[in-house]
Motif scaffolding. Structure first.
Motif, PDB file in Angstrom:
ATOM      1  N   LEU A 142     153.973  26.485  76.885  1.00 19.67           N
ATOM      2  CA  LEU A 142     155.266  26.583  77.549  1.00 19.67           C
ATOM      3  C   LEU A 142     155.593  28.071  77.711  1.00 19.67           C
ATOM      4  CD1 LEU A 142     157.779  24.885  78.427  1.00 19.67           C
ATOM      5  CD2 LEU A 142     158.642  25.212  76.099  1.00 19.67           C
ATOM      6  N   SER A 143     155.873  28.482  78.938  1.00 20.16           N
ATOM      7  CA  SER A 143     156.153  29.902  79.156  1.00 20.16           C
ATOM      8  C   SER A 143     157.627  30.177  78.922  1.00 20.16           C
ATOM      9  CB  SER A 143     155.754  30.297  80.582  1.00 20.16           C
ATOM     10  OG  SER A 143     154.387  30.024  80.755  1.00 20.16           O
ATOM     11  N   LEU A 144     157.909  31.114  78.052  1.00 21.97           N
ATOM     12  CA  LEU A 144     159.302  31.436  77.720  1.00 21.97           C
ATOM     13  C   LEU A 144     159.327  32.864  77.163  1.00 21.97           C
ATOM     14  CD1 LEU A 144     162.244  30.416  77.343  1.00 21.97           C
ATOM     15  CD2 LEU A 144     161.572  29.607  75.079  1.00 21.97           C
ATOM     16  N   GLU A 201     151.334  42.429  79.299  1.00 21.86           N
ATOM     17  CA  GLU A 201     151.552  42.259  80.740  1.00 21.86           C
ATOM     18  C   GLU A 201     150.296  42.688  81.507  1.00 21.86           C
ATOM     19  OE1 GLU A 201     154.930  44.374  82.275  1.00 21.86           O
ATOM     20  OE2 GLU A 201     154.612  43.603  84.297  1.00 21.86           O
ATOM     21  N   MET A 202     149.902  41.869  82.470  1.00 20.71           N
ATOM     22  CA  MET A 202     148.714  42.175  83.290  1.00 20.71           C
ATOM     23  C   MET A 202     149.150  42.555  84.701  1.00 20.71           C
ATOM     24  SD  MET A 202     146.095  39.169  82.161  1.00 20.71           S
ATOM     25  CE  MET A 202     147.273  37.877  81.917  1.00 20.71           C
ATOM     26  N   PRO A 203     148.267  43.168  85.483  1.00 18.95           N
ATOM     27  CA  PRO A 203     148.686  43.654  86.804  1.00 18.95           C
ATOM     28  C   PRO A 203     148.717  42.604  87.911  1.00 18.95           C
ATOM     29  CG  PRO A 203     146.456  44.359  86.321  1.00 18.95           C
ATOM     30  CD  PRO A 203     146.922  43.605  85.124  1.00 18.95           C
ATOM     31  N   PHE A 237     159.433  38.294  87.706  1.00 18.98           N
ATOM     32  CA  PHE A 237     159.130  39.503  88.502  1.00 18.98           C
ATOM     33  C   PHE A 237     157.727  40.039  88.241  1.00 18.98           C
ATOM     34  CE2 PHE A 237     160.313  41.179  84.491  1.00 18.98           C
ATOM     35  CZ  PHE A 237     159.536  42.322  84.361  1.00 18.98           C
ATOM     36  N   TYR A 238     157.171  39.746  87.057  1.00 16.27           N
ATOM     37  CA  TYR A 238     155.844  40.274  86.735  1.00 16.27           C
ATOM     38  C   TYR A 238     154.737  39.401  87.338  1.00 16.27           C
ATOM     39  CZ  TYR A 238     156.444  36.646  83.213  1.00 16.27           C
ATOM     40  OH  TYR A 238     156.704  35.445  82.592  1.00 16.27           O
ATOM     41  N   CYS A 239     155.124  38.296  87.982  1.00 15.09           N
ATOM     42  CA  CYS A 239     154.141  37.364  88.536  1.00 15.09           C
ATOM     43  C   CYS A 239     154.172  37.321  90.063  1.00 15.09           C
ATOM     44  CB  CYS A 239     154.395  35.973  87.966  1.00 15.09           C
ATOM     45  SG  CYS A 239     153.154  34.752  88.411  1.00 15.09           S
ATOM     46  N   LEU A 290     147.984  21.509  79.457  1.00 12.83           N
ATOM     47  CA  LEU A 290     148.573  22.156  80.617  1.00 12.83           C
ATOM     48  C   LEU A 290     149.460  23.319  80.227  1.00 12.83           C
ATOM     49  CD1 LEU A 290     151.636  20.330  81.866  1.00 12.83           C
ATOM     50  CD2 LEU A 290     150.047  19.010  80.541  1.00 12.83           C
ATOM     51  N   THR A 291     149.678  24.171  81.212  1.00 16.13           N
ATOM     52  CA  THR A 291     150.605  25.301  81.055  1.00 16.13           C
ATOM     53  C   THR A 291     151.729  25.084  82.048  1.00 16.13           C
ATOM     54  OG1 THR A 291     148.783  26.778  80.481  1.00 16.13           O
ATOM     55  CG2 THR A 291     150.816  27.820  81.141  1.00 16.13           C
ATOM     56  N   THR A 292     152.964  25.156  81.570  1.00 13.04           N
ATOM     57  CA  THR A 292     154.112  24.861  82.427  1.00 13.04           C
ATOM     58  C   THR A 292     155.269  25.793  82.082  1.00 13.04           C
ATOM     59  OG1 THR A 292     155.759  23.158  82.976  1.00 13.04           O
ATOM     60  CG2 THR A 292     154.794  23.023  80.791  1.00 13.04           C
ATOM     61  N   ASN A 293     156.158  25.987  83.058  1.00 13.97           N
ATOM     62  CA  ASN A 293     157.353  26.775  82.745  1.00 13.97           C
ATOM     63  C   ASN A 293     158.465  25.891  82.187  1.00 13.97           C
ATOM     64  OD1 ASN A 293     158.642  25.546  84.987  1.00 13.97           O
ATOM     65  ND2 ASN A 293     158.093  27.229  86.358  1.00 13.97           N
ATOM     66  N   SER A 311     148.814  37.450  92.845  1.00 18.80           N
ATOM     67  CA  SER A 311     149.769  36.984  91.843  1.00 18.80           C
ATOM     68  C   SER A 311     149.041  36.084  90.857  1.00 18.80           C
ATOM     69  CB  SER A 311     150.862  36.173  92.543  1.00 18.80           C
ATOM     70  OG  SER A 311     151.485  35.307  91.624  1.00 18.80           O
ATOM     71  N   MET A 312     149.537  36.067  89.626  1.00 12.46           N
ATOM     72  CA  MET A 312     148.961  35.166  88.633  1.00 12.46           C
ATOM     73  C   MET A 312     149.090  33.713  89.092  1.00 12.46           C
ATOM     74  SD  MET A 312     147.406  35.421  85.885  1.00 12.46           S
ATOM     75  CE  MET A 312     147.690  36.242  84.370  1.00 12.46           C
ATOM     76  N   ALA A 313     150.082  33.447  89.950  1.00 11.40           N
ATOM     77  CA  ALA A 313     150.292  32.074  90.422  1.00 11.40           C
ATOM     78  C   ALA A 313     149.161  31.601  91.319  1.00 11.40           C
ATOM     79  CB  ALA A 313     151.621  31.971  91.176  1.00 11.40           C
ATOM     80  N   GLY A 362     149.009  26.660  87.297  1.00 13.68           N
ATOM     81  CA  GLY A 362     149.408  26.913  88.674  1.00 13.68           C
ATOM     82  C   GLY A 362     149.678  28.396  88.878  1.00 13.68           C
ATOM     83  N   GLY A 363     150.589  28.658  89.757  1.00 14.02           N
ATOM     84  CA  GLY A 363     151.861  28.076  90.130  1.00 14.02           C
ATOM     85  C   GLY A 363     152.411  27.168  89.040  1.00 14.02           C
ATOM     86  N   GLU A 364     153.383  26.383  89.407  1.00 11.57           N
ATOM     87  CA  GLU A 364     153.933  25.452  88.430  1.00 11.57           C
ATOM     88  C   GLU A 364     153.384  24.057  88.732  1.00 11.57           C
ATOM     89  OE1 GLU A 364     155.364  25.322  85.630  1.00 11.57           O
ATOM     90  OE2 GLU A 364     155.619  23.163  85.722  1.00 11.57           O
ATOM     91  N   PRO A 365     152.601  23.484  87.811  1.00  6.39           N
ATOM     92  CA  PRO A 365     151.977  22.187  88.094  1.00  6.39           C
ATOM     93  C   PRO A 365     152.965  21.122  88.547  1.00  6.39           C
ATOM     94  CG  PRO A 365     151.197  23.065  85.991  1.00  6.39           C
ATOM     95  CD  PRO A 365     152.213  24.029  86.504  1.00  6.39           C
TER      96      PRO A 365
END
Ligand code: SAM
Length: 329
Positions: free
Chosen positions: A118-120, A188-190, A26-28, A94-97, A323-325, A67-70
């Motif tokens: 890894l985002s968690l 958290e960023m805006p 929701f924050y993204c 890389l950064t991935t969920n 969005s950050m995405a 990304g988004g999600e690579p």
């Protein structure tokens, strides 16, 4: 060596390969997604590779795919493999969920990826669902296991959100007891994709650290690596470490070595600017390599001093609305 007008070295590119994502944190981004970019609006892999090659030739040493999600972009391993072969590139990461990542881990190892973010945001499956709106906690944990099994360094990114997951701060620190992971708490960023701009945040880096220190008074400060965006700590005897990233407070701009390219090919020399040069448009207009290089150098020479100045200078929309995405977090 590439430097900017403030004498800062630029050697790190973050390339966002898509705006699409299979989670809805929701924050993204809003729950019904974003107004997704069309295929024609996205940079092609050829354009990305050409840009990476040029930038590596100019002094970029590290590239992070984000990304988004690579892994929702088709054939992403082909791009990663091609980038990994660029002469002069020292680090590809890389950064991935983690939702779709586990089956690719051994190939990531083969092409030389040594570290993955890894985002968690929580270790609780129920809270994971309420934050991301998707039931994918088990897949993310499987990715973490797989990365550790392959001896790939794991940095966990956890955004700290008032009323949502502050109860996860201590369990995430405790995860570093048995696992050699680095858990990094992010302010958290805006960049939430809905135009909601904050006047401040309740959980800034000082408060996050206070919360941790109350439970772990013996935690020790580690030396922060060069260009680190996190303040790093370790609980004595624990295998992993803990970091805090003041992404909203912007305490690290003075040593910022990074540039970003959005999925649409927009170059950003600061996370908080709204794009300073569209590389894809230049490539499609047939620009020569030498002219593009000159344009890039001019851009690096007019870089904002810090994230506050970059935010002030935003031309299109003074208020942050993306969005950050679409930026590549
Ligand atoms: N899909 C990938 C992932 O989840 O790691 C890569 C892209 S995601 C936009 C990159 C990082 O940005 C994630 O760690 C995410 O938590 C973070 N992020 C997204 N929106 C944010 C926000 N508003 N404030 C702070 N971090 C944010």
């Amino acid at each position: 060596m590439l430097t900017d007008n403030h004498g800062r070295k630029i050697n790190y590119l973050r390339l966002a390969v898509t705006d699409r994502c299979n989670l809805r944190c929701f924050y993204c981004m809003p729950e019904d997604g974003l107004n997704w970019l069309s295929r024609a609006q996205l940079m092609t892999y050829e354009e990305m590779l050409q840009t990476c090659a040029l930038l590596v030739g100019m002094g970029i040493e590290k590239i992070r795919i984000t990304g988004g999600e690579p892994f929702v972009r088709k054939d992403i391993m082909k791009l990663l493999t091609a980038i990994s072969k660029l002469d002069g590139l020292k680090e590809l990461t890389l950064t991935t969920n983690g939702v779709l990542t586990a089956p690719h881990v051994s190939e990531l190892k083969q092409i030389g990826v040594k570290s993955v973010n890894l985002s968690l945001d929580t270790l609780d499956a129920g809270r994971f669902f309420s934050i991301t709106k998707r039931d994918e906690f088990a897949n993310v944990m499987a990715t973490m296991d797989e990365l550790l099994k392959h001896d790939i360094e794991v940095k966990i990114n956890a955004v700290v959100m008032d009323g949502k997951n502050t109860q996860d701060i201590l369990p995430l620190v405790e995860l570093t007891k048995e696992l050699p992971v680095s858990v990094r708490f992010i302010e958290e960023m805006p960049f939430n994709g809905n135009g909601h701009v904050y006047s401040g945040i309740k959980w800034d880096y000082v408060r996050i650290l206070d919360e941790i220190k109350t439970a772990y008074p013996g935690i020790v400060k580690l030396e922060d690596p060069e260009y680190s965006t996190s303040y790093n700590y370790q609980v004595p005897g624990y295998l992993g470490s803990v970091g805090i990233i003041a992404a909203y407070s912007r305490t690290f701009c003075g040593t910022c070595n990074r540039i970003r390219i959005t999925p649409e090919g927009e170059l950003k020399t600061c996370l908080y600017d709204n794009g300073v040069l569209n590389i894809k448009d230049q490539l499609r207009a047939g620009i020569s390599e030498i002219d593009l290089k000159t344009m890039l150098l001019t851009t690096f020479n007019t870089r904002a001093k810090d994230g506050w100045e970059a935010e002030q200078l935003r031309t299109e929309n003074v208020r942050i609305h993306e969005s950050m995405a679409t930026i590549g977090g």
